[in-house]
Design a protein around this motif. Structure first.
Motif, PDB file in Angstrom:
ATOM      1  N   MET A   1       0.845  -1.180   0.000  1.00 23.51           N
ATOM      2  CA  MET A   1       0.000   0.000   0.000  1.00 23.51           C
ATOM      3  C   MET A   1       0.883   1.233   0.000  1.00 23.51           C
ATOM      4  N   LYS A   2       0.293   2.359  -0.333  1.00 21.16           N
ATOM      5  CA  LYS A   2       0.994   3.636  -0.298  1.00 21.16           C
ATOM      6  C   LYS A   2       0.877   4.229   1.101  1.00 21.16           C
ATOM      7  N   ALA A   3       1.961   4.879   1.563  1.00 18.94           N
ATOM      8  CA  ALA A   3       1.948   5.495   2.890  1.00 18.94           C
ATOM      9  C   ALA A   3       3.041   6.555   2.960  1.00 18.94           C
ATOM     10  N   VAL A   4       2.875   7.459   3.897  1.00 16.97           N
ATOM     11  CA  VAL A   4       3.920   8.430   4.219  1.00 16.97           C
ATOM     12  C   VAL A   4       4.502   7.979   5.546  1.00 16.97           C
ATOM     13  N   VAL A   5       5.814   7.745   5.565  1.00 14.92           N
ATOM     14  CA  VAL A   5       6.478   7.206   6.747  1.00 14.92           C
ATOM     15  C   VAL A   5       7.631   8.115   7.163  1.00 14.92           C
ATOM     16  N   ILE A   6       8.093   7.895   8.402  1.00 13.55           N
ATOM     17  CA  ILE A   6       9.352   8.502   8.839  1.00 13.55           C
ATOM     18  C   ILE A   6      10.268   7.374   9.291  1.00 13.55           C
ATOM     19  N   ASN A   7      11.550   7.522   9.001  1.00 12.71           N
ATOM     20  CA  ASN A   7      12.556   6.556   9.424  1.00 12.71           C
ATOM     21  C   ASN A   7      13.511   7.151  10.444  1.00 12.71           C
ATOM     22  N   GLN A   8      13.265   8.385  10.805  1.00 14.91           N
ATOM     23  CA  GLN A   8      14.037   9.087  11.830  1.00 14.91           C
ATOM     24  C   GLN A   8      13.233  10.304  12.262  1.00 14.91           C
ATOM     25  N   GLY A  10      12.745  14.327  12.933  1.00 12.76           N
ATOM     26  CA  GLY A  10      13.265  15.533  12.297  1.00 12.76           C
ATOM     27  C   GLY A  10      12.151  16.435  11.795  1.00 12.76           C
ATOM     28  N   ASP A  11      12.527  17.372  10.926  1.00 11.63           N
ATOM     29  CA  ASP A  11      11.544  18.310  10.367  1.00 11.63           C
ATOM     30  C   ASP A  11      10.762  17.628   9.246  1.00 11.63           C
ATOM     31  N   SER A  12       9.995  18.377   8.502  1.00 10.91           N
ATOM     32  CA  SER A  12       9.138  17.783   7.470  1.00 10.91           C
ATOM     33  C   SER A  12       9.934  17.079   6.366  1.00 10.91           C
ATOM     34  N   ASN A  13      11.216  17.310   6.279  1.00 13.64           N
ATOM     35  CA  ASN A  13      12.039  16.648   5.265  1.00 13.64           C
ATOM     36  C   ASN A  13      12.225  15.154   5.532  1.00 13.64           C
ATOM     37  N   VAL A  14      11.893  14.678   6.734  1.00 17.41           N
ATOM     38  CA  VAL A  14      12.033  13.247   7.023  1.00 17.41           C
ATOM     39  C   VAL A  14      10.830  12.438   6.551  1.00 17.41           C
ATOM     40  N   LEU A  15       9.752  13.118   6.127  1.00 14.85           N
ATOM     41  CA  LEU A  15       8.587  12.412   5.606  1.00 14.85           C
ATOM     42  C   LEU A  15       8.929  11.777   4.264  1.00 14.85           C
ATOM     43  N   GLU A  16       8.635  10.494   4.116  1.00 19.84           N
ATOM     44  CA  GLU A  16       8.929   9.778   2.877  1.00 19.84           C
ATOM     45  C   GLU A  16       7.673   9.109   2.335  1.00 19.84           C
ATOM     46  N   TYR A  17       7.430   9.270   1.052  1.00 21.33           N
ATOM     47  CA  TYR A  17       6.316   8.597   0.372  1.00 21.33           C
ATOM     48  C   TYR A  17       6.805   7.227  -0.076  1.00 21.33           C
ATOM     49  N   LYS A  18       6.078   6.177   0.316  1.00 19.77           N
ATOM     50  CA  LYS A  18       6.437   4.805  -0.044  1.00 19.77           C
ATOM     51  C   LYS A  18       5.240   4.133  -0.711  1.00 19.77           C
ATOM     52  N   GLU A  19       5.515   3.242  -1.642  1.00 21.44           N
ATOM     53  CA  GLU A  19       4.441   2.522  -2.335  1.00 21.44           C
ATOM     54  C   GLU A  19       4.391   1.040  -2.005  1.00 21.44           C
ATOM     55  N   ASN A  20       5.323   0.543  -1.209  1.00 21.13           N
ATOM     56  CA  ASN A  20       5.387  -0.898  -0.954  1.00 21.13           C
ATOM     57  C   ASN A  20       5.270  -1.236   0.534  1.00 21.13           C
ATOM     58  N   CYS A  54      10.401  10.213  24.527  1.00 18.61           N
ATOM     59  CA  CYS A  54      10.525   9.630  25.872  1.00 18.61           C
ATOM     60  C   CYS A  54       9.280   8.848  26.281  1.00 18.61           C
ATOM     61  N   PHE A  55       8.142   9.161  25.660  1.00 20.30           N
ATOM     62  CA  PHE A  55       6.879   8.543  26.027  1.00 20.30           C
ATOM     63  C   PHE A  55       6.400   7.511  25.027  1.00 20.30           C
ATOM     64  N   LEU A  56       6.940   7.556  23.820  1.00 21.04           N
ATOM     65  CA  LEU A  56       6.424   6.730  22.739  1.00 21.04           C
ATOM     66  C   LEU A  56       7.490   5.788  22.210  1.00 21.04           C
ATOM     67  N   ARG A  57       7.039   4.803  21.469  1.00 23.09           N
ATOM     68  CA  ARG A  57       7.973   3.863  20.845  1.00 23.09           C
ATOM     69  C   ARG A  57       8.776   4.580  19.772  1.00 23.09           C
ATOM     70  N   SER A  58       9.902   4.041  19.420  1.00 24.59           N
ATOM     71  CA  SER A  58      10.699   4.642  18.354  1.00 24.59           C
ATOM     72  C   SER A  58      11.108   3.592  17.330  1.00 24.59           C
ATOM     73  N   ASN A  59      10.249   2.619  17.120  1.00 24.56           N
ATOM     74  CA  ASN A  59      10.521   1.594  16.124  1.00 24.56           C
ATOM     75  C   ASN A  59      10.191   2.148  14.749  1.00 24.56           C
ATOM     76  N   PHE A  60      11.207   2.453  13.994  1.00 24.68           N
ATOM     77  CA  PHE A  60      11.009   2.984  12.650  1.00 24.68           C
ATOM     78  C   PHE A  60      10.868   1.836  11.668  1.00 24.68           C
ATOM     79  N   PRO A  61      10.171   2.011  10.572  1.00 20.43           N
ATOM     80  CA  PRO A  61       9.477   3.228  10.155  1.00 20.43           C
ATOM     81  C   PRO A  61       8.177   3.429  10.935  1.00 20.43           C
ATOM     82  N   ILE A  62       7.778   4.683  11.070  1.00 24.58           N
ATOM     83  CA  ILE A  62       6.531   5.055  11.721  1.00 24.58           C
ATOM     84  C   ILE A  62       5.625   5.705  10.686  1.00 24.58           C
ATOM     85  N   ILE A  63       4.368   5.270  10.666  1.00 21.46           N
ATOM     86  CA  ILE A  63       3.348   5.937   9.859  1.00 21.46           C
ATOM     87  C   ILE A  63       2.581   6.833  10.822  1.00 21.46           C
ATOM     88  N   LEU A  64       2.673   8.119  10.635  1.00 18.34           N
ATOM     89  CA  LEU A  64       1.975   9.071  11.488  1.00 18.34           C
ATOM     90  C   LEU A  64       0.494   9.108  11.135  1.00 18.34           C
TER      91      LEU A  64
END
Length: 187
Positions: A1-8, A10-20, A54-64
């Protein structure tokens, strides 16, 4: 499926569009929703920036994305109050029974998201998917401030500063439902 994920973080530049990205697998008490709209809240960019690490998981990738509206495409074996084809909206990762919500679950910035059936609402027929997706977090915040924390009682005078904002529009309505006298400040 298509999704916008983060792998780290940071600012809005860490948002990545993925299709798989794999379609999420639902549990027996969940539904799979074809997302038609998702809202962007301060919670999303705070998670993206790492402000809440500090409060949330940090298992990347994360779909916001926590607030969604869409159509159910699959129901878990324990779900009896929703069916395939129902239009719904919700805040992902929440449940009336949980004392601590799992806001880090997210998943709304994708074609499909899983949601607990206890967190879903049927979408009113007279509102759009976009309008429905804008409701959950703002309305929940207003409700918690006025009712859960504020213990509003009938006849109580309430000042709502920012009454024309996302939370404020719900705070005015909720206070009126609970028969408070509302004084609203808006610009």
């Amino acid at each position: 499926m298509k999704a916008v994920v983060i792998n780290q973080y940071g600012d809005s530049n860490v948002l990545e569009y993925k299709e798989n990205v794999p379609i999420p697998v639902l549990k027996p008490s969940q539904v799979l929703v074809k997302v038609k709209a998702a809202s962007i809240n301060p919670l999303d960019w705070k998670i993206r920036q790492g402000d809440l690490h500090c409060f949330l998981r940090s298992n990347f990738p994360i779909i916001l994305g926590n607030d969604i509206a869409g159509t159910i495409v699959e129901v878990g074996s324990e779900v009896s109050n929703f069916s395939v084809g129902d239009d719904v909206f919700c805040m992902l990762g929440t449940s009336p029974e949980k004392k601590c919500q799992q806001f880090e679950q997210g998943g709304g910035y994708a074609e499909y998201a899983v949601a607990g059936s206890d967190a879903l609402c049927h979408m009113p027929s007279k509102i759009s998917y976009t309008e429905a997706a804008a409701v959950p977090l703002a309305a929940l915040t207003a409700y918690q401030a006025l009712i859960t924390q504020g213990n509003v009682i009938p006849g109580q005078r309430i000042l709502i500063n920012g009454a024309s904002g996302g939370v404020g529009i719900y705070a005015v309505q909720i206070a009126k439902v609970f028969q408070a006298e509302v004084i609203a400040v808006a610009s």
